[in-house]
Design an enzyme around this catalytic site. Structure first.
Site, PDB file in Angstrom:
ATOM      1  N   ASP A  13       0.856  -1.192   0.000  1.00  0.00           N
ATOM      2  CA  ASP A  13       0.000   0.000   0.000  1.00  0.00           C
ATOM      3  C   ASP A  13       0.888   1.235   0.000  1.00  0.00           C
ATOM      4  O   ASP A  13       1.810   1.355   0.822  1.00  0.00           O
ATOM      5  CB  ASP A  13      -0.907   0.020   1.234  1.00  0.00           C
TER       6      ASP A  13
ATOM      7  N   ASP B 288     -15.955  -3.268  -0.841  1.00  0.00           N
ATOM      8  CA  ASP B 288     -15.444  -3.038   0.505  1.00  0.00           C
ATOM      9  C   ASP B 288     -16.629  -2.887   1.450  1.00  0.00           C
ATOM     10  O   ASP B 288     -17.441  -1.973   1.296  1.00  0.00           O
ATOM     11  CB  ASP B 288     -14.575  -1.776   0.531  1.00  0.00           C
TER      12      ASP B 288
END
Length: 239
Positions: free
Chosen positions: A8, A129
């Site tokens: 990330d 998500d």
């Protein structure tokens, strides 16, 4: 079941956040490309790269992604801040194997159909998500009024080649996860599903390996050492 390490990126660095919230950085490493190369060297067969800066609309990290693509030879799936067809096309053209669409796909499923038709459905993943059982968008900051199974069917019908399902309630907490939402999604669609969120022990991987999940993304657990990557790969080989 593929074991997929997460890289990330935020402000040009490799980070791990708690539940995607800015300011909760627990891991900060200076060279994301070096980190990516390390995971490839340890045996990763897929790399999961998320541009957190792009997702949070703080400015993208495209140059870092380009560097990662030069450093590794394994497929890279990448998401974060892909909010236009032009940018999605740019990423696919520059060598990202699979793009992960979130907000763009959910707000306009037609974009999934367009990209799947042009590049092949296997290169288009849609991120669902889930927070409090509802799908969230815009870097997990806005809730929709639909759940993952409902949206999963819509994305499958529009040509998505796979789904990345992240359980935001457990993301980055290293506290395990609730398997039920994943099982509901697996029962709702016929395309591959990659799971992410809360995977913190080898026991978690054992549980996931008994499902039909295609792969599992692991972030904080690898960086904090609660899961050893070589041990995790045992579940890739036997499942």
């Amino acid at each position: 079941m593929f074991i997929i390490p997460a890289v990330d990126i935020k402000n040009g660095k490799c980070v791990q956040l708690v539940q995607g919230k800015p300011g909760t950085e627990q891991i900060v490493l200076d060279n994301p490309a070096k980190v990516a190369r390390k995971w490839q060297g340890k045996g990763a067969s897929i790399l999961h790269v998320i541009d957190l800066g792009g997702a949070l609309e703080e400015g993208g990290n495209l140059a870092v992604v380009e560097e990662i693509l030069k450093e590794v030879s394994i497929p890279v799936q990448m998401g974060g801040g892909i909010r236009s067809l032009d940018y999605a096309t740019k990423l696919l053209d520059m060598g990202v194997e699979r793009i992960i669409l979130g907000t763009l796909a959910i707000m306009n499923p037609e974009t999934v159909k367009i990209l799947s038709s042009e590049f092949g459905s296997e290169r288009i993943i849609v991120a669902l998500d889930s927070k409090d059982s509802q799908v969230v968008v815009r870097g997990w900051t806005e809730k929709t009024d639909q759940n993952a199974p409902e949206l999963g069917k819509i994305m499958e019908d529009n040509g998505a080649g796979g789904i990345l399902f992240t359980n935001v309630d457990h993301e980055g907490l290293l506290g395990g996860f609730n398997i039920e939402p994943l099982l509901e999604l697996l029962n709702a669609v016929n395309i591959p599903i990659i799971y992410s969120g809360g995977v913190s022990t080898l026991e978690d991987l054992s549980i996931l390996s008994k499902t039909d999940v295609y792969g599992v993304v692991i972030g904080s657990a690898l960086y904090k050492g609660t899961i050893n990557f070589e041990d995790a790969l045992n579940y890739e080989k036997i499942s």
